[in-house]
Design an enzyme around this catalytic site. Structure first.
Site, PDB file in Angstrom:
ATOM      1  N   PHE A 173      -1.239  34.571  19.490  1.00  6.25           N
ATOM      2  CA  PHE A 173      -0.022  33.963  18.967  1.00  6.25           C
ATOM      3  C   PHE A 173      -0.350  33.323  17.624  1.00  6.25           C
ATOM      4  O   PHE A 173      -1.299  32.539  17.509  1.00  6.25           O
ATOM      5  CB  PHE A 173       0.529  32.906  19.929  1.00  6.25           C
ATOM      6  CG  PHE A 173       1.803  32.307  19.425  1.00  6.25           C
ATOM      7  CD1 PHE A 173       2.994  33.014  19.506  1.00  6.25           C
ATOM      8  CD2 PHE A 173       1.809  31.050  18.836  1.00  6.25           C
ATOM      9  CE1 PHE A 173       4.179  32.479  19.000  1.00  6.25           C
ATOM     10  CE2 PHE A 173       2.998  30.514  18.328  1.00  6.25           C
ATOM     11  CZ  PHE A 173       4.170  31.233  18.419  1.00  6.25           C
ATOM     12  N   ASP A 212       5.589  42.959  17.770  1.00  6.49           N
ATOM     13  CA  ASP A 212       4.791  42.574  18.930  1.00  6.49           C
ATOM     14  C   ASP A 212       5.101  43.591  20.035  1.00  6.49           C
ATOM     15  O   ASP A 212       4.597  44.721  19.993  1.00  6.49           O
ATOM     16  CB  ASP A 212       5.204  41.131  19.263  1.00  6.49           C
ATOM     17  CG  ASP A 212       4.491  40.517  20.443  1.00  6.49           C
ATOM     18  OD1 ASP A 212       3.364  40.896  20.726  1.00  6.49           O
ATOM     19  OD2 ASP A 212       5.081  39.630  21.079  1.00  6.49           O
ATOM     20  N   ASP A 259       6.778  31.077  13.187  1.00 11.50           N
ATOM     21  CA  ASP A 259       6.895  29.710  13.698  1.00 11.50           C
ATOM     22  C   ASP A 259       6.447  29.547  15.140  1.00 11.50           C
ATOM     23  O   ASP A 259       6.372  30.512  15.899  1.00 11.50           O
ATOM     24  CB  ASP A 259       8.351  29.270  13.632  1.00 11.50           C
ATOM     25  CG  ASP A 259       9.197  29.969  14.701  1.00 11.50           C
ATOM     26  OD1 ASP A 259       9.190  31.214  14.746  1.00 11.50           O
ATOM     27  OD2 ASP A 259       9.835  29.275  15.513  1.00 11.50           O
TER      28      ASP A 259
HETATM   29  P1  IMP Z   1       8.873  41.730  19.678  1.00 12.81           P
HETATM   30  O1  IMP Z   1      10.343  41.904  19.900  1.00 12.81           O
HETATM   31  O2  IMP Z   1       8.146  41.377  20.956  1.00 12.81           O
HETATM   32  O3  IMP Z   1       8.235  42.892  18.954  1.00 12.81           O
HETATM   33  O4  IMP Z   1       8.671  40.449  18.813  1.00 12.81           O
HETATM   34  C1  IMP Z   1       9.147  40.381  17.565  1.00 12.81           C
HETATM   35  C2  IMP Z   1       9.535  38.972  17.158  1.00 12.81           C
HETATM   36  O5  IMP Z   1       8.947  37.962  17.963  1.00 12.81           O
HETATM   37  C3  IMP Z   1       9.034  38.765  15.773  1.00 12.81           C
HETATM   38  O6  IMP Z   1       9.991  39.156  14.843  1.00 12.81           O
HETATM   39  C4  IMP Z   1       8.766  37.288  15.745  1.00 12.81           C
HETATM   40  O7  IMP Z   1       9.934  36.621  15.366  1.00 12.81           O
HETATM   41  C5  IMP Z   1       8.404  36.947  17.158  1.00 12.81           C
HETATM   42  N1  IMP Z   1       6.936  36.931  17.333  1.00 12.81           N
HETATM   43  C6  IMP Z   1       6.161  37.907  17.872  1.00 12.81           C
HETATM   44  N2  IMP Z   1       4.861  37.549  17.872  1.00 12.81           N
HETATM   45  C7  IMP Z   1       4.810  36.318  17.315  1.00 12.81           C
HETATM   46  C8  IMP Z   1       3.724  35.410  17.002  1.00 12.81           C
HETATM   47  O8  IMP Z   1       2.532  35.649  17.262  1.00 12.81           O
HETATM   48  N3  IMP Z   1       4.081  34.237  16.405  1.00 12.81           N
HETATM   49  C9  IMP Z   1       5.371  33.911  16.096  1.00 12.81           C
HETATM   50  N4  IMP Z   1       6.398  34.741  16.358  1.00 12.81           N
HETATM   51  C10 IMP Z   1       6.134  35.926  16.961  1.00 12.81           C
END
Ligand code: IMP
Ligand code: MG
Length: 178
Positions: free
Chosen positions: A153, A104, A160
């Site tokens: 999301f 993300d 989850d």
């Molecule tokens: P980042 O650090 O913002 O890249 O997010 C990574 C982590 O956030 C992922 O490994 C997920 O565990 C969680 N995450 C990001 N987007 C989503 C989503 O749309 N649904 C559920 N979990 C998410």
């Protein structure tokens, strides 16, 4: 439509599409790591299902290790990445495949790359089942991305909402209420 706690979600990606995406990545990883013996470094909790499918398709020798991180509270990133289970394996000269459920903002990835960078690894690559390019703020190359998705999301297939939805076999996106 499904309901998890207080929120409603609608199906957005079928199990068949997910499986095809995993098969595509598996072909690429099998080609890139032919004759090599990588470590699949699985990021818990979300990546457990993707990792299981990916690793079961790997044709060579490999090892599997786990780390556990979190950064989400409800449907939003907190911006802070917490490490719940640290690295406890030797990185020296290893070829690492980081296995994520979704990339993300890239904050988690940054932390993971920094974690392994000092360990004398031979090289690393990143495999993620889902990628939100509009939300990504980092420069790290994503070597293997199953499906690029909009900045919604999502839950299901390991992902989850406050702990729920990991058992769903398709992907569901948050239903907008207004
Ligand atoms: P980042 O650090 O913002 O890249 O997010 C990574 C982590 O956030 C992922 O490994 C997920 O565990 C969680 N995450 C990001 N987007 C989503 C989503 O749309 N649904 C559920 N979990 C998410
Ligand atoms: Mg995750």
């Amino acid at each position: 439509m499904i309901r998890l706690n207080d929120l409603s979600f609608e199906e957005s990606i079928s199990e068949k599409t997910i499986t095809e995406a995993i098969e595509k990545i598996s072909v690429e990883i099998n080609a890139a790591y032919a004759g090599k013996s990588p470590i699949f470094m699985v990021v818990l909790n979300g990546a457990f299902r993707f990792a299981s499918e990916l690793i079961s398709r790997f044709e060579g020798d490999c090892r599997v290790e786990f780390v556990k991180m979190s950064s989400y509270d409800g449907t939003e990133s907190t911006g802070e990445v917490l490490t719940h289970m640290a690295l406890d394996f030797d990185l020296e000269d290893q070829e690492i495949i980081i296995v994520e459920d979704i990339v993300d903002s890239g904050n988690t990835l940054e932390k993971l790359v920094n974690m392994i960078a000092g360990g004398g690894i031979a090289n690393y690559s990143i495999a993620t089942l889902f990628f939100k390019p509009e939300a990504y703020t980092k420069e790290y190359k994503i070597h293997y991305a199953g499906l690029e998705i909009p900045n919604d999301f999502i839950v299901g297939y390991g992902l989850d909402y406050n702990g729920l939805g990991r058992n769903l076999n398709a992907i569901y996106k948050l239903k907008k209420t207004d």
